[in-house]
Scaffold this active site. Sequence first.
Site, short mmCIF file in Angstrom:
data_model
loop_
_atom_site.label_atom_id
_atom_site.label_comp_id
_atom_site.label_asym_id
_atom_site.label_seq_id
_atom_site.Cartn_x
_atom_site.Cartn_y
_atom_site.Cartn_z
CE LYS A 103 -3.54 1.96 3.04
NZ LYS A 103 -4.50 1.67 4.11
CG HIS A 105 -3.08 5.17 0.17
ND1 HIS A 105 -3.09 4.13 -0.73
CD2 HIS A 105 -4.17 5.02 0.95
CE1 HIS A 105 -4.17 3.39 -0.52
NE2 HIS A 105 -4.84 3.91 0.50
#
Length: 214
Positions: A103, A105
Amino acid sequence: MKSYKRQFIQFALEREVLRFGEFTLKSGRKSPYFFNAGLFNTGKDLALLGRFYAEALIDANLEYDVIFGPAYKGIPIVSATVVALSEHHNLEIPYCFNRKEAKDHGEGGNLVGSSIKDKRVMLVDDVITAGTAIRESMQILEDNHSKLSGVLISLDRQEKGRGELSAIQEIKHAYHCDVISIITLTDLIHYLEQDGKVDELSQVKAYRDQYGIK
Ligand SMILES: O=P(O)(O)OC[C@H]1O[C@H](OP(=O)(O)OP(=O)(O)O)[C@H](O)[C@@H]1O
Ligand SMILES: O=C(O)c1cc(=O)[nH]c(=O)[nH]1
């Protein structure tokens, strides 16, 4: 065969987690049986599955700081296991799982839950066949300087890995750890013999002759 093994096989058959037919494995092998832990798909199933894992861990008496469940099917397994350890054994064990895609963010990264950095890690998953998934997990552990304390799975298919040894035997040798399972292919064969399941038995035995460890 110990009674909990028979109970586990019956539980898996009832939930159709364990099925007979023709299945293509991750390794490309065509298998006459398959264990799909994704079909333990209700709260009750997961609670029971967690109890089987928690009891196997208590019996094995291994030392570890955190339990890791590899994506995807390892995620509900690790979750159910730590809940069962807390509810039935009064043990508060941190847990962690990975994302298959990192991921980029928010909190970022590819690990969720407790840190495994520099920790002793117990790994839980559903099955080990050729050992590809577990090697991927080992890379995550190595990146985090974690030490593998052991591996616990539902079903040891007792198949050859890359050579003549089973993937599990290879892992034991490579990482100097215990690999435990709730049931093995041998247990499944005993169950089919005891219950007179002739057709399934002959197919499973033929598969074992081709891919099983000696
Ligand atoms: O020992 P191997 O030959 O690697 O095969 C066994 C692995 O294959 C399946 O996972 P898969 O990678 O298909 O992922 P999933 O958990 O996302 O279904 C299964 O859940 C095991 O982890
Ligand atoms: O080898 C596999 O891919 C495999 C075998 C099995 O019984 N269950 C599963 O989810 N994967």
